[in-house]
Design an enzyme around this catalytic site. Structure first.
Site, short mmCIF file in Angstrom:
data_model
loop_
_atom_site.label_atom_id
_atom_site.label_comp_id
_atom_site.label_asym_id
_atom_site.label_seq_id
_atom_site.Cartn_x
_atom_site.Cartn_y
_atom_site.Cartn_z
N ASP A 50 0.87 -1.16 0.00
CA ASP A 50 0.00 0.00 0.00
C ASP A 50 0.91 1.22 0.00
O ASP A 50 1.70 1.41 0.92
CB ASP A 50 -0.90 0.00 1.23
CG ASP A 50 -1.79 1.21 1.29
OD1 ASP A 50 -2.24 1.66 0.23
OD2 ASP A 50 -2.03 1.72 2.40
N THR A 110 0.80 4.50 0.52
CA THR A 110 0.82 5.43 1.64
C THR A 110 1.25 4.71 2.91
O THR A 110 0.65 3.71 3.31
CB THR A 110 -0.57 6.06 1.85
OG1 THR A 110 -0.99 6.65 0.62
CG2 THR A 110 -0.52 7.10 2.94
N ASP A 156 -1.10 0.01 6.65
CA ASP A 156 -1.12 0.70 7.95
C ASP A 156 -2.48 1.28 8.29
O ASP A 156 -2.70 1.72 9.41
CB ASP A 156 -0.08 1.82 7.99
CG ASP A 156 -0.37 2.92 6.98
OD1 ASP A 156 -1.22 2.70 6.08
OD2 ASP A 156 0.24 4.00 7.07
#
Length: 796
Positions: A304, A306, A545
């Site tokens: 991912d 970000t 996250d």
């Protein structure tokens, strides 16, 4: 909060300190066993009450009763195995527990009228727990207040759609907040909570499915079946000889003990435990021990963008007005950022850029949702404003839409600030799809911080043949720009996930196989991506996250969460990078590969011993000869060719990626190696036995042959021979020479190298065995490589 203030009367201040103390004294505290470790008593039981210890214990007792004490030395393996196993697992437990405490996200509660953060284990019955996006619910309760509160209960119910929660609604532990804020009163804590009961029923500490564990279990089962009939045959053959009952028992025990790979399970446990400790030193929490195996098998890594490729946080780059002149763009942005009680990185960047709150009063707010991809608020006297993704809120082809796309293509993160009618926020889902109701006011450009270690880490995975897939909810052009700047293969082509065929898994898997970068991926699609890749035979690791990564992390073969991520993300991941360093991932994968490659080496050693013992027992039983060695001989040879080397080999570095087929590969090595060792030893003993030498001299010749053959097995397994491996195998040979040369050790191990002709013949058979072993193993491995490449039929 959106709940009626009157409804909060009596609970808005939360519990008092006195009430908390009463509940603690009554045991009404949220104390549950940690997922990452088991109790001391469970560890001791697991290492003491084993099948191997039971069998060896019985054989040890028989030798102590009927044999000589020197032949009972093998029984010390019970003490050694148990002590080493307990110590290593306790060491791993301490590491896991210490890191688990660091990993625990604090819980926000209100007590004595003030908000405070406390460890999860200090939550008591009746606590008023505060919630915001990304928070994981650790106890059950009833919602007291809700401001757009949306809870994802998919981990409990399997339903992916978030559930809107209103005051009075029940919430269950194990769910997590995806949008909005609120609070609830804890009604069930500790082991009474829903998630704790589920974890207990599922035995959270038990190992997940593991080919390695299943393979070793299968070996143990087959060996247990073989020990009984072969042991009976051996006992019968020894009793029918002209020997005493004590000698018969000693010969039988020598054969049966050698069949048991008593150190195999121990070495496996040690390798896993040491792997956990090593990763713990790198601030990497392994929440499930079998995750070590998953690390070694990974061939696709889904990132991912970000928080993984980019560092946490962003900076406000510029604000570009695109609407009618005179709009209060700056104040609207500052007001939207200020009204969010749990600001995300976007809101924090805008706050940092504008500073002071303009003081606009909020009448109604819609929190950010990864499904909607926007948030908004209606302000008194200033109307309704929303901030979100341009390609979601704006119609394609408009100047603002095109300008946003151009900026995103440079790697910048672009949002659009829009005016909407006052009543539009009452039906938020009607705003998406670019139907024209949002009126663009400004483009908000944010600059993401690329992690300085990202490029080097990605290069490592490319060298290790691990395929990278960048899966992000951001604009595809923005994701592509980041991927291209980092040199990710295939990064120049990005796919908008909204165009993917979600209802055709085969087509989706085909696109995923040939494409690297995906943008505008929804949380549901991330989960579909993992399943599609797994359907193509890939072992998939997923990093993330945010709460939008939870379902994909849960379904992946290996979920890796960032330490600064949401509590829900860290709860479902098998591995947590506590220091948020993306550069830790290569060490994580390398540790997994080291563990599995070394366990396979060690398994080859132990199973070779098992097979030569089985073959030798059968030959001896059929021929009616005395068993070729006593238990003390087995102890000496096994210690020098298996036990001591296995400790070093189990902890050696290795970068080899684990492959499926653990059981067939071990059998391809151990069966021919064991047969050759047994034949060489039996021939040496039989030839010596036909002469006039004593039984001790004949057994000494057999032991010399066995040591040379099994020592050469060690050499083959230790390949390639680095300097320390050369030292290791040379040291083992040196120790055996010392055992033959020193009178005290000769007496202890009943070695009688007094018949030169027998001993030279034994050396000759050992040399022949080494040549045969080299040829057989080379042939088997060559056939295996051809089979794996499709050039030959697989060898059973």
């Amino acid at each position: 909060m959106g709940g009626d203030t009157a409804e909060l009367t009596g609970v808005r201040d939360g519990l008092t300190s006195a009430e908390v103390a009463e509940r603690v004294a009554a045991g009404q505290v949220n104390i549950v066993p940690r997922r990452s470790s088991r109790s001391l008593s469970a560890i001791v039981r697991a290492n003491v009450l084993t099948l191997f210890n039971g069998v060896i214990g019985v054989l040890w007792a028989l030798i102590l009763i009927f044999g000589e004490w020197q032949d009972s030395v093998f029984g010390l393996v019970i003490v050694a195995n148990t002590a080493i196993g307990v110590v290593q697992e306790l060491r791993a437990k301490r590491t896991l527990d210490r890191l688990a405490v660091v990993n625990e996200a604090p819980v926000r509660v209100r007590r004595d009228g003030a908000e405070r953060e406390i460890p999860p284990r200090q939550v008591v019955l009746g606590d008023l727990v505060l919630l915001g996006p990304g928070d994981r619910l650790l106890v059950d309760g009833a919602v007291t207040a809700s401001d757009g509160l949306e809870v994802d209960e998919s981990l409990l119910t399997g339903e992916a759609d978030p559930v809107h929660k209103q005051p009075g609604d029940e919430v269950l532990s194990g769910s997590f907040v995806v949008a909005g804020t609120g609070c609830y009163t804890a009604t069930r804590v500790g082991t009474d909570a829903y998630a704790a009961k589920l974890a207990e029923e599922a035995s959270a500490f038990s190992l997940a499915r593991s080919e390695l564990r299943e393979g070793i279990t299968r070996f143990i089962k087959y060996i247990t079946w073989a020990v009984v009939p072969i042991g009976a045959l051996l006992t019968y053959s020894q009793l029918t000889r002209d020997s005493s009952f004590a000698e018969a028992i000693t010969g039988t025990v020598a054969g049966v003990v050698t069949m048991i790979p008593e150190g195999l399970v121990l070495m496996t446990s040690i390798a896993f435990a040491v792997g956990v400790v090593r990763l713990g030193r790198r601030r990497c929490l392994v929440q499930e021990l079998p995750a070590i195996e998953g690390l070694a098998r990974v061939d696709v890594l889904c990132l991912d963008k970000t928080g993984t490729l980019t560092a946490g946080g962003m900076d406000l780059d510029q604000v570009i007005p695109v609407g009618e002149p005179g709009l209060p763009v700056d104040r609207a942005l500052a007001a939207l950022a200020a009204c969010d009680p749990r600001p995300n990185p976007t809101a924090l960047a805008i706050r940092a850029g504008y500073g002071d709150d303009p003081g606009w009063r909020v009448r109604f707010g819609v929190p950010f949702s990864s499904a909607r991809k926007w948030s908004g608020a209606r302000f008194e006297e200033h109307g309704a404003w929303i901030l979100g993704a341009p390609d979601v809120l704006l119609p394609p082809g408009t100047p603002a839409y095109e300008r946003a796309g151009e900026l995103a293509a440079t790697g910048l993160r672009v949002l659009v600030l829009c005016r909407v009618p006052d009543g539009a926020l009452d039906a938020p889902d009607a705003l998406t799809g670019g139907e024209g109701s949002p009126q663009a006011a400004a483009l908000v450009v944010l600059r993401q911080r690329i992690r300085p270690d990202a490029r080097e880490t990605l290069r490592y995975f490319a060298e290790q043949n691990v395929t990278i897939k960048v899966i992000s909810g951001d604009n595809p052009e923005s994701v592509k720009a980041i991927a291209t700047s980092l040199g990710i293969p295939g990064g120049e082509h990005a796919v908008d996930a909204r165009t993917l065929p979600e209802d055709d898994p085969d087509k989706l898997a085909e696109i995923l196989d040939r494409t690297t970068v995906f943008g505008r991926v929804t949380p549901r699609q991330k989960r579909l991506f993992v399943s599609a890749l797994q359907s193509r035979g890939h072992t998939v690791a997923m990093t993330g996250d945010g709460v939008n990564d939870v379902l994909a992390l849960k379904d992946a073969d290996l979920g890796v969460a960032m330490g600064s991520g949401s509590g829900a993300t860290k709860a479902v991941a098998q591995v947590v990078l506590l220091d948020d360093r993306f550069a830790t991932l290569p060490h994580v994968v390398a540790e997994g590969r080291r563990v599995l490659a070394n366990i396979e080496r060690v398994s080859n050693l132990f199973l070779t011993k098992t097979f030569y013992a089985i073959v030798l027992s059968l030959l001896t039983g059929v021929a009616g000869l005395a068993f070729p060695f006593a238990p003390r001989h087995s102890t000496l040879v096994n210690a020098l060719t298996i036990g001591i080397p296995a400790f070093f080999l189990a902890l050696a570095p290795s970068l080899e990626r684990s492959r499926p087929g653990f059981v067939p590969r071990v059998l391809r090595f151990a069966v021919p190696a064991g047969v050759i060792c047994a034949l060489a030893m039996f021939a040496s003993f039989t030839l010596a036995h036909t002469g006039t030498s004593s039984l001790d001299q004949d057994r000494t010749a057999a032991v010399i042959t066995l040591f040379l053959a099994s020592w050469w097995v060690l050499v083959l397994i230790a390949m390639p021979l680095t300097w320390w491996r050369v030292v290791l195998v040379a040291a083992m040979a040196g120790l055996f020479a010392v055992a033959l040369a020193v009178p005290a050790s000769r007496e202890l191990f009943a070695l009688r190298p007094e018949d030169l002709s027998n001993d030279l013949v034994a050396v000759g058979f050992g040399a022949l065995a080494a040549v045969a072993l080299s040829a057989a193993i080379a042939y088997v491995r060559r056939r295996a490589r051809k089979a794996e490449s499709g050039c030959a039929q697989p060898i059973p």
